[in-house]
Scaffold this active site. Structure first.
Site, mmCIF file in Angstrom:
data_model
loop_
_atom_site.group_PDB
_atom_site.id
_atom_site.type_symbol
_atom_site.label_atom_id
_atom_site.label_comp_id
_atom_site.label_asym_id
_atom_site.label_seq_id
_atom_site.Cartn_x
_atom_site.Cartn_y
_atom_site.Cartn_z
ATOM 1 N N HIS A 101 -1.135 10.983 -2.204
ATOM 2 C CA HIS A 101 -2.307 10.603 -1.906
ATOM 3 C C HIS A 101 -3.291 11.705 -1.322
ATOM 4 O O HIS A 101 -4.531 11.788 -1.783
ATOM 5 C CB HIS A 101 -2.408 9.714 -0.535
ATOM 6 C CG HIS A 101 -3.521 9.160 0.136
ATOM 7 N ND1 HIS A 101 -4.277 9.894 1.108
ATOM 8 C CD2 HIS A 101 -4.198 8.028 -0.066
ATOM 9 C CE1 HIS A 101 -5.428 9.383 1.414
ATOM 10 N NE2 HIS A 101 -5.479 8.109 0.689
ATOM 11 N N HIS A 108 0.782 -1.196 0.030
ATOM 12 C CA HIS A 108 0.005 0.033 -0.241
ATOM 13 C C HIS A 108 0.844 1.156 -0.264
ATOM 14 O O HIS A 108 1.677 1.371 0.937
ATOM 15 C CB HIS A 108 -0.779 0.038 1.116
ATOM 16 C CG HIS A 108 -1.997 1.058 1.358
ATOM 17 N ND1 HIS A 108 -1.949 1.982 2.536
ATOM 18 C CD2 HIS A 108 -2.800 1.630 0.299
ATOM 19 C CE1 HIS A 108 -3.253 2.608 2.200
ATOM 20 N NE2 HIS A 108 -3.248 2.484 0.998
ATOM 21 N N GLU A 118 0.531 -0.420 -4.646
ATOM 22 C CA GLU A 118 -0.563 0.425 -5.149
ATOM 23 C C GLU A 118 -0.111 1.870 -4.780
ATOM 24 O O GLU A 118 0.642 2.129 -4.010
ATOM 25 C CB GLU A 118 -1.644 0.180 -4.224
ATOM 26 C CG GLU A 118 -2.924 1.086 -4.261
ATOM 27 C CD GLU A 118 -2.915 2.280 -3.424
ATOM 28 O OE1 GLU A 118 -4.110 2.878 -3.593
ATOM 29 O OE2 GLU A 118 -1.899 2.453 -2.491
ATOM 30 N N GLU A 174 -3.991 3.897 -8.486
ATOM 31 C CA GLU A 174 -5.315 4.273 -8.248
ATOM 32 C C GLU A 174 -5.422 5.814 -8.659
ATOM 33 O O GLU A 174 -4.509 6.686 -8.048
ATOM 34 C CB GLU A 174 -5.644 4.343 -6.423
ATOM 35 C CG GLU A 174 -6.773 4.905 -6.100
ATOM 36 C CD GLU A 174 -6.801 5.173 -4.563
ATOM 37 O OE1 GLU A 174 -6.191 4.374 -3.761
ATOM 38 O OE2 GLU A 174 -7.900 5.760 -4.171
ATOM 39 N N ASP A 178 -1.016 6.376 -5.616
ATOM 40 C CA ASP A 178 -2.223 7.191 -6.026
ATOM 41 C C ASP A 178 -1.559 8.319 -6.783
ATOM 42 O O ASP A 178 -0.370 8.685 -6.568
ATOM 43 C CB ASP A 178 -2.526 7.861 -4.533
ATOM 44 C CG ASP A 178 -2.988 6.841 -3.509
ATOM 45 O OD1 ASP A 178 -4.068 6.116 -3.608
ATOM 46 O OD2 ASP A 178 -2.112 6.834 -2.527
#
Ligand code: G3P
Ligand code: MG
Length: 249
Positions: free
Chosen positions: A52, A10, A37, A112, A39
């Protein structure tokens, strides 16, 4: 359907390194996970960067929204020292910087789309325009978002070539229609919700989707979710999860 990883680091490995930085990606890789992952959002001058929060304060000390700051100013910021002194000087990477490292490391990516409010369409279009020019292997990329507008634009651009993850926190009443509309491959759920039931997982499986659960740092919870049929978990601590889950088949 792409082969989903059991563990996705993450924001890299954000339990051990400043989130969404190159060192965080490298740390996840060093801990043996195959996917991360990250952002992505746009600067004021439309550069896709890995970050993020809408506001830069928490991770850089600058109280301004990413959408209002140019890339050249963001490049000057220190995105490492808030986490630990040993990371002083770590920068916010561009999407391009991150993809270059991930490719070099041979990892998979869940990108993401995390648009600042009002920038949903451009974030999908510009980030994926970069991605489709940089990323070759359709089997190790998943594009997800909480933003249905961003996902609709992603689906239009990708035309079914790349997997799409429909990400939500509270389950939308129309999630089945929306997942179908988006051509989603996975449903990405909050694995920590107290009222998350095994029946819901089974319903998702019956509909034919893969399932990824965020953000799981408790190995026992991860094991439970995998037993229920979840394909993989996002975790801040890939090493802990690896020891728990790589033993499972
Ligand atoms: O994509 C899974 C997870 O990252 C979603 O939550 O807020 O950490 O981006 P957040
Ligand atoms: Mg995320």
């Amino acid at each position: 359907m792409i082969k989903l990883p059991k563990i996705i680091g993450h924001r890299g490995a954000c339990g051990y390194a400043p989130e969404n930085t190159l060192v965080s990606i490298q740390t996840a890789h060093d801990m043996g996970v195959e996917w991360v992952e990250l952002d992505v959002k746009l600067t004021a001058d439309d550069v896709p960067i890995i970050c993020h929060d809408d506001n830069l304060l928490r991770t850089t000390g600058m109280d301004a929204d990413v959408k209002d700051v140019s890339y050249s100013a963001i490049r000057e910021l220190d995105a490492g020292s808030w986490f630990a002194d040993s990371f002083v000087g770590e920068q916010i990477p561009t999407l391009e910087d991150a993809v270059e490292l991930i490719t070099e490391l041979g990892m998979g990516l869940n990108l993401e789309l995390k648009p600042c409010p009002g920038r949903e369409i451009e974030t999908a279009q510009i980030a994926l325009d970069h991605m489709t020019r940089m990323w070759d292997d359709h089997n190790n990329i998943l594009v997800s978002s909480f933003s249905e507008i961003a996902l609709e634009n992603a689906a239009d651009m990708l035309g079914g070539d790349w997997a799409i993850g429909y990400l939500f926190n509270d389950t939308p009443e129309n999630w089945k229609d929306m997942a179908k509309h988006l051509g989603a491959s996975t449903i990405n759920i909050n694995g920590n919700h107290d009222d998350l039931k095994r029946e819901f997982i089974e319903d998702i499986i019956d509909e034919g989707y893969g399932i990824l659960a965020y953000t799981i740092n408790n190995p026992m919870r991860a094991r439970e979710l995998i037993t229920w049929g979840v394909d993989g978990v996002f975790t801040d601590e890939p090493d802990v999860m690896r020891d728990e889950l790589y033993a499972l088949n």
